[in-house]
Design an enzyme around this catalytic site. Structure first.
Site, mmCIF file in Angstrom:
data_model
loop_
_atom_site.group_PDB
_atom_site.id
_atom_site.type_symbol
_atom_site.label_atom_id
_atom_site.label_comp_id
_atom_site.label_asym_id
_atom_site.label_seq_id
_atom_site.Cartn_x
_atom_site.Cartn_y
_atom_site.Cartn_z
ATOM 1 N N GLY A 22 -49.588 -40.152 -8.400
ATOM 2 C CA GLY A 22 -48.503 -40.230 -7.417
ATOM 3 C C GLY A 22 -47.593 -41.419 -7.693
ATOM 4 N N GLY A 23 -47.457 -41.770 -8.973
ATOM 5 C CA GLY A 23 -46.705 -42.977 -9.342
ATOM 6 C C GLY A 23 -45.196 -42.803 -9.389
ATOM 7 N N GLY A 24 -44.708 -41.602 -9.064
ATOM 8 C CA GLY A 24 -43.263 -41.365 -9.171
ATOM 9 C C GLY A 24 -42.496 -41.599 -7.882
ATOM 10 N N GLY A 26 -42.541 -43.675 -3.669
ATOM 11 C CA GLY A 26 -43.154 -44.496 -2.625
ATOM 12 C C GLY A 26 -43.940 -45.693 -3.134
ATOM 13 N N ARG A 47 -47.314 -33.865 -9.468
ATOM 14 C CA ARG A 47 -47.062 -32.451 -9.760
ATOM 15 C C ARG A 47 -45.649 -32.212 -10.257
ATOM 16 N N PHE A 105 -49.751 -34.543 6.831
ATOM 17 C CA PHE A 105 -48.702 -34.256 7.818
ATOM 18 C C PHE A 105 -49.351 -34.262 9.193
ATOM 19 N N TYR A 156 -57.288 -45.683 9.231
ATOM 20 C CA TYR A 156 -58.024 -44.699 10.023
ATOM 21 C C TYR A 156 -59.150 -44.035 9.214
ATOM 22 N N PRO A 197 -53.571 -49.623 3.656
ATOM 23 C CA PRO A 197 -52.278 -50.101 4.167
ATOM 24 C C PRO A 197 -52.052 -49.652 5.612
ATOM 25 N N GLY A 198 -51.351 -50.481 6.357
ATOM 26 C CA GLY A 198 -50.786 -50.061 7.650
ATOM 27 C C GLY A 198 -49.468 -49.371 7.352
HETATM 28 C C1 HXC Z 1 -49.108 -26.923 9.633
HETATM 29 C C2 HXC Z 1 -48.782 -26.756 7.342
HETATM 30 C C3 HXC Z 1 -47.713 -27.695 7.416
HETATM 31 C C4 HXC Z 1 -47.375 -28.242 8.708
HETATM 32 C C5 HXC Z 1 -47.971 -27.068 5.335
HETATM 33 N N1 HXC Z 1 -48.890 -26.407 6.051
HETATM 34 N N2 HXC Z 1 -47.241 -27.865 6.150
HETATM 35 N N3 HXC Z 1 -49.481 -26.379 8.431
HETATM 36 N N4 HXC Z 1 -48.116 -27.816 9.770
HETATM 37 N N5 HXC Z 1 -46.414 -29.141 8.857
HETATM 38 C C6 HXC Z 1 -49.877 -25.426 5.539
HETATM 39 C C7 HXC Z 1 -49.246 -24.248 4.784
HETATM 40 O O1 HXC Z 1 -48.802 -23.236 5.644
HETATM 41 C C8 HXC Z 1 -50.426 -23.790 3.921
HETATM 42 O O2 HXC Z 1 -51.376 -23.079 4.663
HETATM 43 C C9 HXC Z 1 -51.103 -25.114 3.556
HETATM 44 O O3 HXC Z 1 -50.704 -26.064 4.560
HETATM 45 C C10 HXC Z 1 -50.656 -25.636 2.183
HETATM 46 O O4 HXC Z 1 -49.248 -25.753 2.199
HETATM 47 P P1 HXC Z 1 -48.375 -25.665 0.867
HETATM 48 O O5 HXC Z 1 -46.971 -25.972 1.230
HETATM 49 O O6 HXC Z 1 -48.667 -24.394 0.150
HETATM 50 O O7 HXC Z 1 -49.089 -26.846 0.016
HETATM 51 P P2 HXC Z 1 -48.559 -27.716 -1.177
HETATM 52 O O8 HXC Z 1 -47.352 -27.113 -1.816
HETATM 53 O O9 HXC Z 1 -49.744 -27.981 -2.002
HETATM 54 O O10 HXC Z 1 -48.059 -29.068 -0.447
HETATM 55 C C11 HXC Z 1 -48.979 -29.980 0.078
HETATM 56 C C12 HXC Z 1 -48.481 -30.610 1.393
HETATM 57 C C13 HXC Z 1 -47.053 -31.218 1.245
HETATM 58 C C14 HXC Z 1 -49.511 -31.667 1.770
HETATM 59 C C15 HXC Z 1 -48.436 -29.531 2.504
HETATM 60 O O11 HXC Z 1 -46.661 -31.870 2.449
HETATM 61 C C16 HXC Z 1 -46.984 -32.203 0.119
HETATM 62 O O12 HXC Z 1 -46.676 -31.804 -1.009
HETATM 63 N N6 HXC Z 1 -47.299 -33.537 0.360
HETATM 64 C C17 HXC Z 1 -47.346 -34.565 -0.693
HETATM 65 C C18 HXC Z 1 -46.780 -35.883 -0.271
HETATM 66 C C19 HXC Z 1 -47.297 -36.448 1.052
HETATM 67 O O13 HXC Z 1 -47.898 -35.712 1.846
HETATM 68 N N7 HXC Z 1 -47.046 -37.741 1.282
HETATM 69 C C20 HXC Z 1 -47.467 -38.417 2.500
HETATM 70 C C21 HXC Z 1 -48.597 -39.317 2.242
HETATM 71 S S1 HXC Z 1 -48.746 -40.425 3.620
HETATM 72 P P3 HXC Z 1 -51.404 -21.438 4.663
HETATM 73 O O14 HXC Z 1 -52.586 -21.101 5.502
HETATM 74 O O15 HXC Z 1 -50.092 -20.995 5.247
HETATM 75 O O16 HXC Z 1 -51.552 -21.022 3.226
HETATM 76 C C22 HXC Z 1 -50.390 -40.740 3.897
HETATM 77 C C23 HXC Z 1 -50.890 -41.847 4.799
HETATM 78 C C24 HXC Z 1 -50.123 -42.156 5.944
HETATM 79 O O17 HXC Z 1 -51.198 -40.124 3.360
HETATM 80 C C25 HXC Z 1 -50.565 -43.204 6.901
HETATM 81 C C26 HXC Z 1 -49.316 -43.731 7.531
HETATM 82 C C27 HXC Z 1 -49.375 -44.850 8.397
HETATM 83 P P1 NAP Z 2 -45.587 -40.446 -1.194
HETATM 84 O O1 NAP Z 2 -44.401 -41.079 -1.823
HETATM 85 O O2 NAP Z 2 -45.436 -39.096 -0.618
HETATM 86 O O3 NAP Z 2 -46.766 -40.469 -2.248
HETATM 87 C C1 NAP Z 2 -47.685 -39.446 -2.479
HETATM 88 C C2 NAP Z 2 -47.644 -39.099 -3.950
HETATM 89 O O4 NAP Z 2 -48.711 -38.226 -4.254
HETATM 90 C C3 NAP Z 2 -46.351 -38.418 -4.384
HETATM 91 O O5 NAP Z 2 -45.827 -39.094 -5.500
HETATM 92 C C4 NAP Z 2 -46.781 -37.015 -4.765
HETATM 93 O O6 NAP Z 2 -46.005 -36.524 -5.869
HETATM 94 C C5 NAP Z 2 -48.244 -37.247 -5.148
HETATM 95 N N1 NAP Z 2 -49.057 -36.046 -4.987
HETATM 96 C C6 NAP Z 2 -49.205 -35.288 -3.874
HETATM 97 N N2 NAP Z 2 -50.024 -34.259 -4.106
HETATM 98 C C7 NAP Z 2 -50.416 -34.366 -5.401
HETATM 99 C C8 NAP Z 2 -51.264 -33.599 -6.240
HETATM 100 N N3 NAP Z 2 -51.878 -32.510 -5.790
HETATM 101 N N4 NAP Z 2 -51.444 -34.004 -7.535
HETATM 102 C C9 NAP Z 2 -50.817 -35.107 -7.996
HETATM 103 N N5 NAP Z 2 -50.008 -35.875 -7.250
HETATM 104 C C10 NAP Z 2 -49.812 -35.510 -5.975
HETATM 105 O O7 NAP Z 2 -46.159 -41.358 -0.002
HETATM 106 P P2 NAP Z 2 -46.631 -42.900 0.043
HETATM 107 O O8 NAP Z 2 -46.381 -43.347 1.422
HETATM 108 O O9 NAP Z 2 -46.083 -43.671 -1.099
HETATM 109 O O10 NAP Z 2 -48.213 -42.752 -0.129
HETATM 110 C C11 NAP Z 2 -48.906 -43.367 -1.213
HETATM 111 C C12 NAP Z 2 -50.336 -43.665 -0.819
HETATM 112 O O11 NAP Z 2 -50.374 -44.625 0.230
HETATM 113 C C13 NAP Z 2 -51.110 -42.459 -0.308
HETATM 114 O O12 NAP Z 2 -52.459 -42.525 -0.759
HETATM 115 C C14 NAP Z 2 -51.071 -42.623 1.184
HETATM 116 O O13 NAP Z 2 -52.144 -41.977 1.822
HETATM 117 C C15 NAP Z 2 -51.193 -44.154 1.271
HETATM 118 N N6 NAP Z 2 -50.757 -44.728 2.538
HETATM 119 C C16 NAP Z 2 -49.426 -44.813 2.812
HETATM 120 C C17 NAP Z 2 -49.040 -45.424 4.004
HETATM 121 C C18 NAP Z 2 -47.590 -45.594 4.350
HETATM 122 O O14 NAP Z 2 -47.299 -46.137 5.420
HETATM 123 N N7 NAP Z 2 -46.659 -45.199 3.509
HETATM 124 C C19 NAP Z 2 -50.010 -45.902 4.901
HETATM 125 C C20 NAP Z 2 -51.359 -45.770 4.576
HETATM 126 C C21 NAP Z 2 -51.727 -45.190 3.380
HETATM 127 P P3 NAP Z 2 -45.700 -34.953 -6.135
HETATM 128 O O15 NAP Z 2 -45.214 -34.386 -4.856
HETATM 129 O O16 NAP Z 2 -44.700 -34.979 -7.236
HETATM 130 O O17 NAP Z 2 -46.999 -34.357 -6.581
#
Ligand code: HXC
Ligand code: NAP
Length: 293
Positions: A22-24, A26, A47, A105, A156, A197-198
């Site tokens: 996920g190095g590309g 955030g 990805r 999400f 959490y 991280p917070g």
């Molecule tokens: C309910 C949802 C949904 C939503 C997707 N789904 N979004 N369900 N509410 N908002 C469901 C879909 O319908 C599907 O189920 C399943 O989830 C998979 O969805 P896809 O879109 O096919 O998956 P995919 O293309 O693999 O995408 C994965 C993803 C997407 C997680 C849904 O958001 C993503 O690519 N995220 C990567 C980056 C990311 O999430 N960054 C945030 C990290 S922050 P069905 O049953 O319909 O097949 C973090 C820490 C935060 O981690 C802490 C903060 C303080």
């Molecule tokens: P982000 O930019 O969405 O980072 C997530 C990365 O993961 C993206 O680059 C995404 O790239 C990659 N990724 C997702 N699914 C993948 C898969 N199946 N294979 C390979 N790569 C995948 O969000 P971020 O906030 O920087 O999060 C980075 C890390 O910090 C995460 O572990 C998150 O849980 C943690 N974190 C963040 C916060 C915050 O406040 N931001 C707080 C606590 C913890 P692609 O979509 O191109 O695959």
């Protein structure tokens, strides 16, 4: 205060090759940039090939460092093994793995399909397991030592949190893996640590966790005793220290960097209980519309 300045001495990571999943974007991109500035060679994976190629170009321009972008979905072990091969082929060896890739999400758990829950578990827990196992097995087979794995979890992971249950469940597993392997694989010359991280604003997290006006309604800075969110450089400073030789006696630790947030109110998204039932359709549509791949 100068917490946005760079902390470590120049060349602190010279002669190290670091793989950042996920190095590309955030936080992964911010860490990669600082590792490069400290003399490391960096492999970024995710990805979206276009995204990581663009990020690699940008990072090269910014730092003059050596970056390799390798597309990989961490859910698939064969793709992760291909990253091990190409990183070793390109740079000779790998010294550090940063398991940063994640999916998340907000959603009431009863609205999730089984596949939605699995998707988060697969990216976060299975993805971290895949990368750790592939690199770990390689280092053990090649008798390579002085290796470091840094996992990015959340606060959490130990408190749990409503409305992000798959993420909390998966991150708790990653935390257990960190501490377990810190003991088991120390004999092979590996260290395992984690950062919790917070709130650190990134597009990936904010689009999915605070869609629409939730940003204003649930201003996360207000929940932090220090009354601010994190700066990417301060997280990069901590990560660089933990992957450097300066932290050689730190093993099995999780370091929280959250301004005291979790102590003030455990379970970051518990407060979403205030969202009325009928608003969830709209929020779900907004999150899905932001999907950028
Ligand atoms: C309910 C949802 C949904 C939503 C997707 N789904 N979004 N369900 N509410 N908002 C469901 C879909 O319908 C599907 O189920 C399943 O989830 C998979 O969805 P896809 O879109 O096919 O998956 P995919 O293309 O693999 O995408 C994965 C993803 C997407 C997680 C849904 O958001 C993503 O690519 N995220 C990567 C980056 C990311 O999430 N960054 C945030 C990290 S922050 P069905 O049953 O319909 O097949 C973090 C820490 C935060 O981690 C802490 C903060 C303080
Ligand atoms: P982000 O930019 O969405 O980072 C997530 C990365 O993961 C993206 O680059 C995404 O790239 C990659 N990724 C997702 N699914 C993948 C898969 N199946 N294979 C390979 N790569 C995948 O969000 P971020 O906030 O920087 O999060 C980075 C890390 O910090 C995460 O572990 C998150 O849980 C943690 N974190 C963040 C916060 C915050 O406040 N931001 C707080 C606590 C913890 P692609 O979509 O191109 O695959």
């Amino acid at each position: 205060m100068n917490y946005t300045q760079k902390m470590l001495q120049k060349d602190a990571l010279k002669n190290k090759t670091v793989v950042v999943t996920g190095g590309g974007s955030g936080l992964g991109k911010a860490m990669s940039q600082y590792f490069l500035e400290l003399g490391a060679k960096v492999v970024i994976t995710s990805r979206n090939e276009d995204k990581i190629q663009k990020a690699a170009q940008e990072l090269t321009q910014l730092t003059s460092g050596e970056v390799l972008a390798v597309p990989c979905d961490v859910r698939h072990y064969d793709q992760v093994e291909a990253v091990v091969q190409s990183a070793n082929k390109h740079f000779g060896s790998v010294d550090v793995l940063v398991n940063n890739a994640a999916g998340n999400f907000i959603s009431p758990t009863e609205r999730l399909s089984a596949n939605a829950f699995d998707t988060i578990i697969d990216i976060v827990l299975k993805g971290t397991k895949n990368c750790t196992l592939a690199f770990g097995k390689h280092w053990i087979a090649e008798k390579q030592t002085e290796k470091v794995v840094l996992n990015i979890v959340t606060t959490y992971a130990w408190t749990g949190s409503a409305y992000v249950v798959p993420s909390a469940t998966a991150k708790a597993g990653v935390l257990a893996m960190t501490r377990s392997l810190a003991v088991e694989w120390a004999k092979y010359g590996m260290r395992f640590n984690a950062i919790a991280p917070g709130p650190f604003p990134t597009k990936g997290a904010w689009d999915r966790l605070l869609p629409g006006n939730l940003k204003e309604q649930f201003d996360l800075a207000k929940k932090v005793p220090l009354k601010r969110v994190g700066a990417h450089q301060e997280l990069a400073n901590l990560a660089a220290y933990l992957v450097s030789d300066f932290s050689a006696y730190i093993n099995g630790e999780v370091i929280t960097i959250d301004g005291g947030e979790w102590l003030k109110g455990a379970g970051q998204f518990n407060l979403l209980e205030d969202i009325p039932e009928e608003l969830w359709d709209m929020l779900e549509a907004m999150i899905r519309a932001k999907k950028d791949r």
